[in-house]
Write a protein that holds these residues in place. Structure first.
Motif, PDB file in Angstrom:
ATOM      1  N   PRO A   6       0.817  -1.216   0.000  1.00 38.47           N
ATOM      2  CA  PRO A   6       0.000   0.000   0.000  1.00 38.47           C
ATOM      3  C   PRO A   6       0.853   1.270   0.000  1.00 38.47           C
ATOM      4  O   PRO A   6       0.309   2.365  -0.169  1.00 38.47           O
ATOM      5  CB  PRO A   6      -0.809  -0.127   1.291  1.00 38.47           C
ATOM      6  N   ARG A   7       2.164   1.132   0.179  1.00 34.47           N
ATOM      7  CA  ARG A   7       3.030   2.299   0.285  1.00 34.47           C
ATOM      8  C   ARG A   7       4.306   2.105  -0.539  1.00 34.47           C
ATOM      9  O   ARG A   7       5.376   1.856   0.001  1.00 34.47           O
ATOM     10  CB  ARG A   7       3.388   2.574   1.745  1.00 34.47           C
ATOM     11  N   PRO A   8       4.198   2.204  -1.849  1.00 36.09           N
ATOM     12  CA  PRO A   8       5.409   2.072  -2.675  1.00 36.09           C
ATOM     13  C   PRO A   8       6.382   3.207  -2.411  1.00 36.09           C
ATOM     14  O   PRO A   8       5.969   4.345  -2.138  1.00 36.09           O
ATOM     15  CB  PRO A   8       4.866   2.123  -4.104  1.00 36.09           C
ATOM     16  N   VAL A   9       7.655   2.913  -2.482  1.00 34.22           N
ATOM     17  CA  VAL A   9       8.662   3.944  -2.217  1.00 34.22           C
ATOM     18  C   VAL A   9       8.752   4.885  -3.414  1.00 34.22           C
ATOM     19  O   VAL A   9       8.529   4.475  -4.565  1.00 34.22           O
ATOM     20  CB  VAL A   9      10.038   3.320  -1.929  1.00 34.22           C
ATOM     21  N   PRO A  10       9.050   6.153  -3.195  1.00 31.54           N
ATOM     22  CA  PRO A  10       9.230   7.086  -4.313  1.00 31.54           C
ATOM     23  C   PRO A  10      10.325   6.604  -5.258  1.00 31.54           C
ATOM     24  O   PRO A  10      11.380   6.124  -4.825  1.00 31.54           O
ATOM     25  CB  PRO A  10       9.629   8.393  -3.623  1.00 31.54           C
ATOM     26  N   GLY A  11      10.082   6.721  -6.530  1.00 30.67           N
ATOM     27  CA  GLY A  11      11.074   6.331  -7.529  1.00 30.67           C
ATOM     28  C   GLY A  11      10.919   4.922  -8.043  1.00 30.67           C
ATOM     29  O   GLY A  11      11.492   4.571  -9.079  1.00 30.67           O
ATOM     30  N   MET A  12      10.144   4.086  -7.370  1.00 29.46           N
ATOM     31  CA  MET A  12       9.955   2.716  -7.837  1.00 29.46           C
ATOM     32  C   MET A  12       8.968   2.712  -8.998  1.00 29.46           C
ATOM     33  O   MET A  12       7.910   3.342  -8.929  1.00 29.46           O
ATOM     34  CB  MET A  12       9.432   1.842  -6.699  1.00 29.46           C
ATOM     35  N   GLY A  13       9.327   2.023 -10.085  1.00 25.84           N
ATOM     36  CA  GLY A  13       8.459   1.957 -11.242  1.00 25.84           C
ATOM     37  C   GLY A  13       8.907   0.861 -12.185  1.00 25.84           C
ATOM     38  O   GLY A  13       9.918   0.180 -11.952  1.00 25.84           O
ATOM     39  N   VAL A  14       8.182   0.672 -13.276  1.00 25.45           N
ATOM     40  CA  VAL A  14       8.517  -0.393 -14.215  1.00 25.45           C
ATOM     41  C   VAL A  14       9.646   0.009 -15.160  1.00 25.45           C
ATOM     42  O   VAL A  14      10.359  -0.856 -15.675  1.00 25.45           O
ATOM     43  CB  VAL A  14       7.289  -0.827 -15.041  1.00 25.45           C
ATOM     44  N   PHE A  15       9.825   1.311 -15.408  1.00 20.69           N
ATOM     45  CA  PHE A  15      10.884   1.748 -16.317  1.00 20.69           C
ATOM     46  C   PHE A  15      12.222   1.745 -15.589  1.00 20.69           C
ATOM     47  O   PHE A  15      12.380   2.380 -14.554  1.00 20.69           O
ATOM     48  CB  PHE A  15      10.582   3.149 -16.852  1.00 20.69           C
TER      49      PHE A  15
END
Length: 288
Positions: free
Chosen positions: A107-116
């Motif tokens: 429920p709380r993804p860290v900033p900067g985490m993504g698929v790219f």
């Protein structure tokens, strides 16, 4: 106010693809196409065979990324109107290898985490504050986070970018925010690549020659901007179809298109290939 916000979020994330369809489409070097119809991910082989590779069970998958090694990263998001909370995750598909979650669900993804993710393994996240100010993060291995736009931290809920995103041949991260497309160079310089587009969050792409392709969904068109800044309309989607994603490959354009949402009617998603000198070809159609 809280009840109104919950109702709006429910319409956005719990209803059909209507307001926020998938923009995820990618083409592998061998011509294999991957796309998300929002709740499932499919692959289209060069011989035309369409195969299901991921059924999320209703979770939304707006964004996908195919890395240079052939692994596919898929963003998942889910909104629970009862608790007014999100859960987000990244799922990885490796042809011929292991597949599964590589991040979350959380429920709380860290900033900067993504698929790219770039060649160094750094991931990118373009977001915005409540006042629509841009915030851009880069998260590198070892937990090194850098923010490139000077704005207060927005609340984190999802892993997808605020608009379409892509990598250029030089490794620059190219992303859309409103009617503007920005570029973050490998050295960390943030510049404006092009502006004046429809204010939408639909897909973009950059081809090997450095040309930019921007989806304007409501105008039913794909706009190309070459390296000299010249613009042209290179594709149109006939009613009832509207473009949501685009992927250039070897001179052809692969379009991800969705039908307009009408309550009570099933929504369809298709992939169409446009090649110079040939009639457009529909490669796949799925129903949500």
């Amino acid at each position: 106010m809280r009840a109104l916000l919950a109702a709006l979020l429910f319409l956005l994330f719990a209803s059909p693809a209507s307001a926020h369809p998938s923009r995820g489409i990618a083409v592998a070097p061998d011509g294999r196409v991957y796309y998300s119809d929002l709740i499932r991910v499919w692959t289209i082989a060069p011989n035309g065979r369409v195969t299901l590779i991921r059924d999320s069970g209703g979770r939304h998958m707006h964004e996908i990324y195919l890395d240079r090694g052939g692994a596919l990263y898929v963003e998942e998001s889910e909104y629970n109107p009862g608790t007014q909370t999100y859960r987000a995750a990244i799922w990885r598909y490796a042809p011929g290898g292991a597949s599964g979650y590589v991040y979350g669900p959380t429920p709380r993804p860290v900033p900067g985490m993504g698929v790219f993710r770039d060649a160094r393994g750094c991931t990118f996240q373009a977001d915005q504050t409540r006042a629509k100010a841009l915030v851009l993060y880069r998260l590198c291995p070892g937990g090194r986070l850098r923010r490139f736009a000077a704005a207060p931290n927005p609340p984190r809920a999802l892993l997808s970018n605020i608009g379409g995103a892509a990598f250029a041949a030089d490794g620059s991260f190219v992303f859309r925010h409103g009617g503007t497309v920005h570029r973050l160079t490998p050295s960390g310089r943030l510049t404006t690549l092009a502006s004046g587009f429809a204010v939408e969050n639909m897909g973009i792409a950059v081809d090997a020659a450095g040309a930019l392709f921007v989806v304007e969904q409501n105008r039913r068109r794909i706009v190309k901007v070459d390296r000299g800044g010249r613009r042209s309309i290179v594709a149109m989607s006939p009613r009832p179809w509207m473009p949501t994603g685009v992927a250039p490959w070897r001179g052809s354009l692969y379009l991800l298109e969705a039908t307009e949402y009408l309550r009570g009617r099933p929504e369809r998603v298709r992939v169409r290939k446009l090649s110079p000198g040939s009639a457009p070809r529909v490669l796949a159609v799925t129903t949500i």
